[in-house]
Structure formats: C-alpha cells, structure tokens
Design a protein around this motif. Structure first.
Motif, mmCIF file in Angstrom:
data_model
loop_
_atom_site.group_PDB
_atom_site.id
_atom_site.type_symbol
_atom_site.label_atom_id
_atom_site.label_comp_id
_atom_site.label_asym_id
_atom_site.label_seq_id
_atom_site.Cartn_x
_atom_site.Cartn_y
_atom_site.Cartn_z
ATOM 1 N N LYS A 148 -31.059 -48.672 -18.368
ATOM 2 C CA LYS A 148 -30.111 -47.622 -18.012
ATOM 3 C C LYS A 148 -29.680 -46.861 -19.259
ATOM 4 O O LYS A 148 -29.482 -47.467 -20.309
ATOM 5 N N ILE A 149 -29.567 -45.577 -19.127
ATOM 6 C CA ILE A 149 -29.098 -44.709 -20.202
ATOM 7 C C ILE A 149 -27.921 -43.895 -19.676
ATOM 8 O O ILE A 149 -28.020 -43.265 -18.618
ATOM 9 N N ARG A 150 -26.810 -43.917 -20.394
ATOM 10 C CA ARG A 150 -25.680 -43.058 -20.045
ATOM 11 C C ARG A 150 -25.622 -41.898 -21.032
ATOM 12 O O ARG A 150 -25.707 -42.102 -22.235
ATOM 13 N N PHE A 151 -25.492 -40.705 -20.501
ATOM 14 C CA PHE A 151 -25.359 -39.544 -21.368
ATOM 15 C C PHE A 151 -24.406 -38.550 -20.709
ATOM 16 O O PHE A 151 -24.001 -38.728 -19.548
ATOM 17 N N ALA A 185 -27.035 -41.874 -11.133
ATOM 18 C CA ALA A 185 -25.630 -41.676 -10.770
ATOM 19 C C ALA A 185 -25.030 -40.562 -11.616
ATOM 20 O O ALA A 185 -25.409 -40.364 -12.771
ATOM 21 N N ILE A 186 -24.102 -39.842 -11.009
ATOM 22 C CA ILE A 186 -23.350 -38.787 -11.702
ATOM 23 C C ILE A 186 -21.873 -39.033 -11.438
ATOM 24 O O ILE A 186 -21.457 -39.177 -10.281
ATOM 25 N N GLU A 187 -21.096 -39.131 -12.495
ATOM 26 C CA GLU A 187 -19.665 -39.374 -12.327
ATOM 27 C C GLU A 187 -19.029 -38.243 -11.511
ATOM 28 O O GLU A 187 -19.363 -37.069 -11.706
ATOM 29 N N PRO A 188 -18.124 -38.589 -10.595
ATOM 30 C CA PRO A 188 -17.508 -37.549 -9.767
ATOM 31 C C PRO A 188 -16.399 -36.773 -10.470
ATOM 32 O O PRO A 188 -15.857 -35.847 -9.880
ATOM 33 N N ILE A 189 -16.051 -37.164 -11.705
ATOM 34 C CA ILE A 189 -14.968 -36.481 -12.397
ATOM 35 C C ILE A 189 -15.462 -35.904 -13.721
ATOM 36 O O ILE A 189 -16.442 -36.383 -14.301
ATOM 37 N N VAL A 190 -14.782 -34.888 -14.186
ATOM 38 C CA VAL A 190 -15.047 -34.281 -15.487
ATOM 39 C C VAL A 190 -14.021 -34.828 -16.477
ATOM 40 O O VAL A 190 -12.833 -34.915 -16.167
ATOM 41 N N LYS A 191 -14.487 -35.210 -17.664
ATOM 42 C CA LYS A 191 -13.565 -35.681 -18.693
ATOM 43 C C LYS A 191 -12.700 -34.512 -19.149
ATOM 44 O O LYS A 191 -13.215 -33.486 -19.613
ATOM 45 N N VAL A 197 -19.476 -34.240 -18.205
ATOM 46 C CA VAL A 197 -19.684 -35.151 -17.075
ATOM 47 C C VAL A 197 -20.649 -36.240 -17.516
ATOM 48 O O VAL A 197 -21.675 -35.956 -18.151
ATOM 49 N N GLU A 198 -20.331 -37.487 -17.180
ATOM 50 C CA GLU A 198 -21.194 -38.602 -17.550
ATOM 51 C C GLU A 198 -22.271 -38.814 -16.483
ATOM 52 O O GLU A 198 -21.989 -38.770 -15.285
ATOM 53 N N VAL A 199 -23.481 -39.042 -16.947
ATOM 54 C CA VAL A 199 -24.638 -39.227 -16.070
ATOM 55 C C VAL A 199 -25.324 -40.536 -16.459
ATOM 56 O O VAL A 199 -25.375 -40.894 -17.644
#
Length: 218
Positions: A148-151, A185-191, A197-199
């Motif tokens: 898994k990679i988070r970006f 997955a795509i986070e439903p919120i914006v930082k 947005v975290e993906v």
C-alpha cells in the motif's frame, strides 16, 4: 500521466505487526525460522505451560464429581429433601470450577503464540530457554502480497481520480521498472491546512520485490 509526482512516499504492507507474548514465561519451543513463510494459525512459539497444564488437568478431574453432586442436589431439591441453600452451594461449586477451568485454558492458549495472518516472518529476537517478559518483541510478521502507498493530491485535482484507476510506482531498487497498481481508497475529507486529499493505492507484489518502508515515486 495525470500526476507525475516527484515526492517520495513510503510503502506499507497489506498487514504487518510485531508478534509479542501476552504472558511472561520461558521459551519451551520455537517453531519457525527467520525469514520463513507462515500461514494463519501456524504455531510460532510456545512458552512453558507445564504448571498451568497440570492445574488444568487436576481441575478437569474434579469436574465429573462436582457435576454429579449438582445433579444430585437438583434431584433432591425437587423432592424437597434438601434446602435451596444446599442447591445454591452445589451450583456455586460447579460454576467456580467451570470458571477455573476456562481461566486456566485461556492462560495456556496465550502461551502458544500463533500467526494471526499469513505472511513472512523477519529475524527472530528470542532464543530457546529464554525467559520472556510480557510484551517481548518476538518477530516481525508482514503480509506483503499487496503493498500500500499513501500519497496526497491537491483538492483541485480530485475530479481526475477514481477508485480502481491505474497508477505506477517506481522504487530505487528497480529504477527502470514500473510497478502497476490501482487506487484503492480516497479520503472523504480535505486537509484544512494544506488543502490536499489523501489517497491510498494497492500494488500487487506476488514476486515479493517490494518491501515495507521502501520510498516510492507515484
């Protein structure tokens, strides 16, 4: 290419944890080798449980007589020949013994340490005969079948991404080889502070070339 990133992101395993013991004790047997592939439920290590197993056997040996006494008291109480107090005492004895057996079995089970999921163990940190305090790090276990990679991406680009979309990552160990994956997955919120947005992406790793902690370009 929609998003040619140059920032480095660290890879994560599908699952990963440090295997440790819940109960203190002396290592009686080690059932794995460093670097070995294991399956979910495989016994990795067991502590010396001889005292607990002896106590369990003794308690189990008392169970038939305790159960028979309870049944006898129930029969006599139904006939009116013993008091409710006698029946309550017999039930209390039975429940106390049953609880003791359950507690001893749970303690013994915790001394047999098994793999919670399939994967590869790392280098073991314990030795045969060693006394382990509770919480000792025995070995690292990781399922790297999928990495898994988070970006992150700017919120202005979110409309260009969707679940299942293909992407590639590059790592320094194989600089010329792209590893293909998909957006999982795509986070439903914006930082709020950064506006990104975290993906999370999933990268199949059947050949085992990708390792946890590798820095990757997405």
């Amino acid at each position: 290419t929609l998003f040619p990133y140059t920032t480095l992101f660290r890879s994560e395993p599908n699952q990963g944890l440090d295997i440790s013991n819940e109960t203190a004790g002396k290592v009686k047997a080690i059932k794995f080798e460093s670097g070995q592939l294991v399956k979910s439920g495989d016994l990795l290590l067991n502590l010396d449980a001889s005292v607990e197993e002896a106590n369990l056997k003794a308690s189990q040996g008392r169970m038939p007589a305790t159960k028979a006494n309870l049944d006898r008291m129930r029969s006599l109480y139904a006939k009116g020949t013993v008091s409710k107090g006698n029946l309550d005492d017999a039930e209390a004895d039975y429940l106390q013994l049953a609880g003791q057996i359950e507690s001893l079995q749970a303690t013994i089970d915790r001394m047999y340490i098994r793999a919670p999921f399939s994967g590869q163990v790392g280098i073991r940190n314990v030795y045969l005969g060693q006394y382990l305090q509770a919480g000792t790090n025995i070995v690292r276990l990781e399922d790297t079948s999928v990495m898994k990679i988070r970006f992150t991406i700017p919120q202005t680009e979110i409309s260009k991404l969707k679940i299942g979309q293909t992407l590639h990552i590059f790592v320094d160990a194989y600089p010329q080889r792209p590893f293909k994956g998909t957006i999982a997955a795509i986070e439903p919120i914006v930082k709020q502070l950064s506006g990104v947005v975290e993906v999370q992406a999933a990268i199949p790793n059947a050949e085992g070339q990708l390792r946890s902690g590798m820095y990757a370009k997405v």
